[in-house]
Design a protein around this motif. Structure first.
Motif, PDB file in Angstrom:
ATOM      1  N   ALA A 205       0.832  -1.209   0.000  1.00 14.78           N
ATOM      2  CA  ALA A 205       0.000   0.000   0.000  1.00 14.78           C
ATOM      3  C   ALA A 205       0.865   1.258   0.000  1.00 14.78           C
ATOM      4  O   ALA A 205       0.568   2.237  -0.704  1.00 14.78           O
ATOM      5  N   LEU A 206       1.971   1.252   0.761  1.00 15.99           N
ATOM      6  CA  LEU A 206       2.866   2.410   0.780  1.00 15.99           C
ATOM      7  C   LEU A 206       3.546   2.601  -0.570  1.00 15.99           C
ATOM      8  O   LEU A 206       3.728   3.736  -1.035  1.00 15.99           O
ATOM      9  N   ILE A 207       3.932   1.488  -1.217  1.00  9.37           N
ATOM     10  CA  ILE A 207       4.551   1.588  -2.540  1.00  9.37           C
ATOM     11  C   ILE A 207       3.561   2.156  -3.550  1.00  9.37           C
ATOM     12  O   ILE A 207       3.917   3.011  -4.386  1.00  9.37           O
ATOM     13  N   ASP A 208       2.300   1.718  -3.489  1.00 11.71           N
ATOM     14  CA  ASP A 208       1.277   2.255  -4.396  1.00 11.71           C
ATOM     15  C   ASP A 208       1.076   3.748  -4.174  1.00 11.71           C
ATOM     16  O   ASP A 208       0.953   4.518  -5.145  1.00 11.71           O
ATOM     17  N   ASP A 209       1.037   4.185  -2.920  1.00 19.93           N
ATOM     18  CA  ASP A 209       0.879   5.621  -2.632  1.00 19.93           C
ATOM     19  C   ASP A 209       2.070   6.422  -3.148  1.00 19.93           C
ATOM     20  O   ASP A 209       1.904   7.525  -3.691  1.00 19.93           O
ATOM     21  N   THR A 210       3.273   5.864  -2.999  1.00 16.33           N
ATOM     22  CA  THR A 210       4.471   6.558  -3.481  1.00 16.33           C
ATOM     23  C   THR A 210       4.472   6.666  -4.994  1.00 16.33           C
ATOM     24  O   THR A 210       4.783   7.734  -5.557  1.00 16.33           O
ATOM     25  N   CYS A 211       4.117   5.578  -5.661  1.00 21.94           N
ATOM     26  CA  CYS A 211       4.060   5.612  -7.130  1.00 21.94           C
ATOM     27  C   CYS A 211       3.010   6.606  -7.623  1.00 21.94           C
ATOM     28  O   CYS A 211       3.244   7.337  -8.606  1.00 21.94           O
ATOM     29  N   LYS A 212       1.869   6.658  -6.948  1.00 19.03           N
ATOM     30  CA  LYS A 212       0.831   7.610  -7.340  1.00 19.03           C
ATOM     31  C   LYS A 212       1.309   9.046  -7.152  1.00 19.03           C
ATOM     32  O   LYS A 212       1.049   9.916  -7.993  1.00 19.03           O
ATOM     33  N   TYR A 213       2.032   9.302  -6.064  1.00 19.40           N
ATOM     34  CA  TYR A 213       2.542  10.652  -5.826  1.00 19.40           C
ATOM     35  C   TYR A 213       3.555  11.052  -6.905  1.00 19.40           C
ATOM     36  O   TYR A 213       3.513  12.178  -7.428  1.00 19.40           O
ATOM     37  N   VAL A 214       4.454  10.116  -7.257  1.00 17.71           N
ATOM     38  CA  VAL A 214       5.459  10.425  -8.289  1.00 17.71           C
ATOM     39  C   VAL A 214       4.776  10.690  -9.627  1.00 17.71           C
ATOM     40  O   VAL A 214       5.142  11.633 -10.358  1.00 17.71           O
ATOM     41  N   ASP A 215       3.776   9.873  -9.975  1.00 16.01           N
ATOM     42  CA  ASP A 215       3.065  10.084 -11.245  1.00 16.01           C
ATOM     43  C   ASP A 215       2.350  11.432 -11.254  1.00 16.01           C
ATOM     44  O   ASP A 215       2.350  12.142 -12.279  1.00 16.01           O
ATOM     45  N   ASP A 216       1.740  11.809 -10.130  1.00 14.03           N
ATOM     46  CA  ASP A 216       1.037  13.096 -10.065  1.00 14.03           C
ATOM     47  C   ASP A 216       2.010  14.263 -10.203  1.00 14.03           C
ATOM     48  O   ASP A 216       1.692  15.283 -10.835  1.00 14.03           O
ATOM     49  N   VAL A 217       3.212  14.132  -9.632  1.00 17.51           N
ATOM     50  CA  VAL A 217       4.209  15.195  -9.755  1.00 17.51           C
ATOM     51  C   VAL A 217       4.693  15.302 -11.196  1.00 17.51           C
ATOM     52  O   VAL A 217       4.826  16.406 -11.752  1.00 17.51           O
ATOM     53  N   VAL A 218       4.948  14.164 -11.847  1.00 15.45           N
ATOM     54  CA  VAL A 218       5.424  14.171 -13.228  1.00 15.45           C
ATOM     55  C   VAL A 218       4.380  14.772 -14.167  1.00 15.45           C
ATOM     56  O   VAL A 218       4.708  15.544 -15.091  1.00 15.45           O
ATOM     57  N   GLU A 219       3.101  14.452 -13.910  1.00 12.18           N
ATOM     58  CA  GLU A 219       2.034  14.965 -14.772  1.00 12.18           C
ATOM     59  C   GLU A 219       1.611  16.385 -14.420  1.00 12.18           C
ATOM     60  O   GLU A 219       0.780  16.981 -15.108  1.00 12.18           O
ATOM     61  N   GLY A 220       2.167  16.935 -13.337  1.00 15.88           N
ATOM     62  CA  GLY A 220       1.868  18.316 -12.978  1.00 15.88           C
ATOM     63  C   GLY A 220       0.632  18.504 -12.141  1.00 15.88           C
ATOM     64  O   GLY A 220       0.201  19.641 -11.915  1.00 15.88           O
ATOM     65  N   HIS A 221       0.041  17.424 -11.619  1.00 15.61           N
ATOM     66  CA  HIS A 221      -1.160  17.547 -10.792  1.00 15.61           C
ATOM     67  C   HIS A 221      -0.829  17.968  -9.357  1.00 15.61           C
ATOM     68  O   HIS A 221      -1.678  18.540  -8.670  1.00 15.61           O
ATOM     69  N   VAL A 222       0.389  17.677  -8.911  1.00 18.49           N
ATOM     70  CA  VAL A 222       0.811  17.992  -7.546  1.00 18.49           C
ATOM     71  C   VAL A 222       2.128  18.749  -7.617  1.00 18.49           C
ATOM     72  O   VAL A 222       3.007  18.413  -8.427  1.00 18.49           O
ATOM     73  N   ALA A 223       2.253  19.783  -6.786  1.00 20.82           N
ATOM     74  CA  ALA A 223       3.498  20.554  -6.740  1.00 20.82           C
ATOM     75  C   ALA A 223       4.611  19.700  -6.160  1.00 20.82           C
ATOM     76  O   ALA A 223       4.408  19.005  -5.157  1.00 20.82           O
ATOM     77  N   PRO A 224       5.805  19.709  -6.758  1.00 21.22           N
ATOM     78  CA  PRO A 224       6.910  18.885  -6.235  1.00 21.22           C
ATOM     79  C   PRO A 224       7.401  19.394  -4.881  1.00 21.22           C
ATOM     80  O   PRO A 224       7.390  20.587  -4.603  1.00 21.22           O
ATOM     81  N   ASP A 225       7.831  18.454  -4.053  1.00 24.82           N
ATOM     82  CA  ASP A 225       8.375  18.757  -2.739  1.00 24.82           C
ATOM     83  C   ASP A 225       9.770  18.146  -2.671  1.00 24.82           C
ATOM     84  O   ASP A 225       9.934  16.924  -2.757  1.00 24.82           O
TER      85      ASP A 225
END
Length: 285
Positions: A205-225
């Motif tokens: 579950a943690l790996i899935d959340d991390t992958c989703k966060y990375v994909d959102d950052v790459v696609e520009g949906h989430v600001a990078p931290d």
């Protein structure tokens, strides 16, 4: 016209840097004391032991219960028992000192100020830890408080409890036990295999959340931290570079070792049970 001497109402705020860290053993011990409490007692209270870290964090590592009688307007503590237990603990670990006190229940109650006043004479600025042993809605409400004083001149008028940050860190084995503790009724304790399965599910579950966060950052949906990015980079770089076949072999070997230990322990229990029955039969004959 000169002003007469005035009495100033003083409020002593708490330093924002103060925080506390509690070890899981303390929570387990408090819950065990609550289960073993006298029938007429609604809650248990006791002493917290630990140390003050260089960064100002109160490290809570141990605890023991203190017998008490409580009514609506007064609280009576067994002070002799408290001092005897403190002396016994410090013989084993002299580095552990009083850092505060604990009580079960949800939040601060009316008698907490009286108990806190006693511990203020034992240690400067004690920490008050509250543990909701009812685990309402399957969640554990664990909070830490300190007291700040409101004074009028040299006379103290009141004391107010202010919550401080509390850090509860656990290794995976302790977290599995803590999750079981939050369930008020269980049929049986999880086996090693069930504990490993729950750990792997949480890891996936943690790996899935991390992958989703990375994909959102790459696609520009989430600001990078940058901080999160460094954590992810450090985690990925710490994974040993081995082939999938070697990794499967490593996991299977470890699994076979655990199964062998379970088999040997089962044989040992059977042998002890058989020896006990033979010994009982020999005594009867």
């Amino acid at each position: 016209m000169a002003l007469a001497d005035q009495t100033v109402l003083q409020f002593f705020p708490l330093s924002t840097s103060l925080s506390a860290k509690v070890h899981p053993l303390v929570i387990f011990n408090i819950c065990d004391c609550f289960v073993r409490r006298p029938d007429q007692a609604e809650r248990v209270i006791g002493t917290l032991l630990g140390s003050l870290l260089p960064d100002g964090t109160v490290d809570i590592r141990n605890s023991y219960v203190v017998p008490h009688n409580e009514s609506s307007d007064q609280v009576a503590l067994d002070i002799d028992y408290h001092h005897n237990m403190l002396s016994s603990h410090q013989k084993v670990n002299p580095k552990e000192v009083i850092v505060g006190w604990f009580s079960t229940g949800f939040g601060v109650t009316g008698g907490s100020a009286l108990i806190h006043e006693f511990y203020s004479r034992e240690v400067a600025n004690p920490v008050h830890l509250t543990v909701d042993t009812g685990f309402t809605n399957g969640e554990a409400s664990i909070k830490a408080f300190v007291s700040i004083n409101l004074s009028l001149g040299d006379q103290q008028l009141a004391a107010q409890f202010q919550e401080i940050p509390l850090d509860l860190r656990m290794v995976e084995a302790e977290r599995i036990g803590f999750d079981i503790l939050k369930t008020t009724a269980v049929d049986k304790l999880p086996t090693d295999m069930e504990g490993m399965e729950a750990t792997m599910e949480r890891l996936l579950a943690l790996i899935d959340d991390t992958c989703k966060y990375v994909d959102d950052v790459v696609e520009g949906h989430v600001a990078p931290d940058n901080t999160i990015g460094r954590f992810i980079s450090d985690t990925v770089s710490s994974i040993p570079k081995i082939s999938p076949s070697a990794f499967d072999k490593l996991v299977n070997d470890s699994l076979q070792d655990q199964l062998l230990l379970l088999y040997l322990s089962s044989i040992t229990r059977t042998q002890l049970s058989l020896a006990e029955k033979l010994n009982t039969a020999a005594q009867i004959l």
